[in-house]
Write a protein that holds these residues in place. Structure first.
Motif, mmCIF file in Angstrom:
data_model
loop_
_atom_site.group_PDB
_atom_site.id
_atom_site.type_symbol
_atom_site.label_atom_id
_atom_site.label_comp_id
_atom_site.label_asym_id
_atom_site.label_seq_id
_atom_site.Cartn_x
_atom_site.Cartn_y
_atom_site.Cartn_z
ATOM 1 N N ARG A 78 -56.970 -19.698 58.283
ATOM 2 C CA ARG A 78 -56.952 -18.798 59.284
ATOM 3 C C ARG A 78 -55.865 -17.819 58.850
ATOM 4 O O ARG A 78 -56.021 -17.262 57.854
ATOM 5 C CB ARG A 78 -56.461 -19.447 60.766
ATOM 6 N N SER A 79 -54.809 -17.438 59.664
ATOM 7 C CA SER A 79 -53.750 -16.447 59.235
ATOM 8 C C SER A 79 -52.547 -16.855 58.627
ATOM 9 O O SER A 79 -51.311 -16.188 58.268
ATOM 10 C CB SER A 79 -53.232 -15.607 60.617
ATOM 11 N N ILE A 80 -52.628 -18.342 58.193
ATOM 12 C CA ILE A 80 -51.472 -18.795 57.594
ATOM 13 C C ILE A 80 -51.686 -19.050 56.052
ATOM 14 O O ILE A 80 -52.677 -19.754 55.575
ATOM 15 C CB ILE A 80 -50.926 -20.184 58.132
ATOM 16 N N GLY A 81 -50.751 -18.776 55.339
ATOM 17 C CA GLY A 81 -50.864 -18.771 53.859
ATOM 18 C C GLY A 81 -49.459 -19.807 53.099
ATOM 19 O O GLY A 81 -48.699 -19.512 53.722
ATOM 20 N N VAL A 82 -50.051 -20.722 52.356
ATOM 21 C CA VAL A 82 -48.943 -21.352 51.993
ATOM 22 C C VAL A 82 -48.982 -21.389 50.359
ATOM 23 O O VAL A 82 -50.181 -21.636 49.921
ATOM 24 C CB VAL A 82 -49.270 -23.240 52.311
ATOM 25 N N PHE A 83 -48.079 -21.062 49.756
ATOM 26 C CA PHE A 83 -48.020 -20.942 48.227
ATOM 27 C C PHE A 83 -47.167 -22.064 47.462
ATOM 28 O O PHE A 83 -46.084 -22.184 47.893
ATOM 29 C CB PHE A 83 -47.091 -19.683 47.994
ATOM 30 N N VAL A 142 -50.808 -30.391 52.967
ATOM 31 C CA VAL A 142 -50.772 -29.055 53.396
ATOM 32 C C VAL A 142 -51.980 -28.778 54.326
ATOM 33 O O VAL A 142 -51.666 -28.284 55.373
ATOM 34 C CB VAL A 142 -50.564 -28.018 52.142
ATOM 35 N N PHE A 143 -53.350 -28.988 53.744
ATOM 36 C CA PHE A 143 -54.395 -28.904 54.558
ATOM 37 C C PHE A 143 -54.312 -29.767 55.879
ATOM 38 O O PHE A 143 -54.956 -29.056 56.780
ATOM 39 C CB PHE A 143 -55.483 -28.871 53.947
ATOM 40 N N ARG A 144 -53.843 -30.982 55.722
ATOM 41 C CA ARG A 144 -54.214 -31.833 57.084
ATOM 42 C C ARG A 144 -53.102 -31.145 58.047
ATOM 43 O O ARG A 144 -53.698 -30.795 59.205
ATOM 44 C CB ARG A 144 -53.240 -33.196 56.707
ATOM 45 N N ILE A 145 -51.850 -30.642 57.670
ATOM 46 C CA ILE A 145 -51.107 -30.023 58.725
ATOM 47 C C ILE A 145 -51.691 -28.793 59.388
ATOM 48 O O ILE A 145 -51.776 -28.446 60.426
ATOM 49 C CB ILE A 145 -49.676 -29.833 58.188
ATOM 50 N N LEU A 146 -52.237 -27.978 58.221
ATOM 51 C CA LEU A 146 -52.834 -26.636 58.651
ATOM 52 C C LEU A 146 -53.847 -27.010 59.618
ATOM 53 O O LEU A 146 -53.930 -26.125 60.739
ATOM 54 C CB LEU A 146 -53.187 -25.885 57.561
ATOM 55 N N PHE A 147 -54.648 -27.883 59.356
ATOM 56 C CA PHE A 147 -56.091 -28.084 60.214
ATOM 57 C C PHE A 147 -55.792 -28.590 61.302
ATOM 58 O O PHE A 147 -56.394 -28.409 62.283
ATOM 59 C CB PHE A 147 -57.052 -28.849 59.573
ATOM 60 N N GLU A 148 -54.722 -29.774 61.321
ATOM 61 C CA GLU A 148 -54.590 -30.359 62.656
ATOM 62 C C GLU A 148 -53.728 -29.395 63.702
ATOM 63 O O GLU A 148 -54.181 -29.467 65.120
ATOM 64 C CB GLU A 148 -53.606 -31.566 62.376
#
Length: 130
Positions: free
Chosen positions: A102-107, A118-124
């Motif tokens: 969505r609107s969150i980016g992680v570098f 990273v993706f688990r936290i973002l998606f959850e």
């Protein structure tokens, strides 16, 4: 009040992401396509290329629309649902990777990051259906 609740929720997500190995910069994309860095205290900027916020924003905008086109075409081609709409993606190149939901980016650093976390936290926290 709603904005304050949203901001608190986002801060909790950022705090969880900061704990993951290999995460360098965490931020949010605005509707104008800018990348607002929220958590950069996890790194030394000497290790990150200049103008990384502009690069991440460019990657987000370009790949988001490309992924929409690809997933829509794959859905038509395979006659299967579930590829569209695009909720997130990852772009890897060289030493760094961007993970975007969505609107969150992680570098992140390519060699050291825990992408599953990273993706688990973002998606959850951003996608209700997961």
């Amino acid at each position: 009040m709603v904005f304050a609740i949203f901001k608190l929720r986002m801060e909790k997500i950022f705090e969880k992401l900061k704990e993951i190995s290999g995460v360098l910069v965490i931020g949010e994309f605005t509707n104008a396509g800018n990348f607002l860095v929220h958590c950069s205290d996890v790194i030394s900027y000497e290790d990150v290329p200049e103008k990384i916020d502009e690069l991440i924003a460019l990657v987000h905008v370009a790949n988001h629309f490309i992924d929409i086109m690809k997933s829509n075409r794959w859905s038509i081609y395979t006659e299967k649902e579930g590829l569209y709409p695009v909720e997130g993606f990852m772009l890897a190149g060289g030493k760094y990777v961007t993970c975007i939901v969505r609107s969150i980016g992680v570098f992140c650093e390519y060699k050291n990051a825990d992408f599953d976390s990273v993706f688990r936290i973002l998606f959850e926290n951003l996608i209700k259906e997961v």
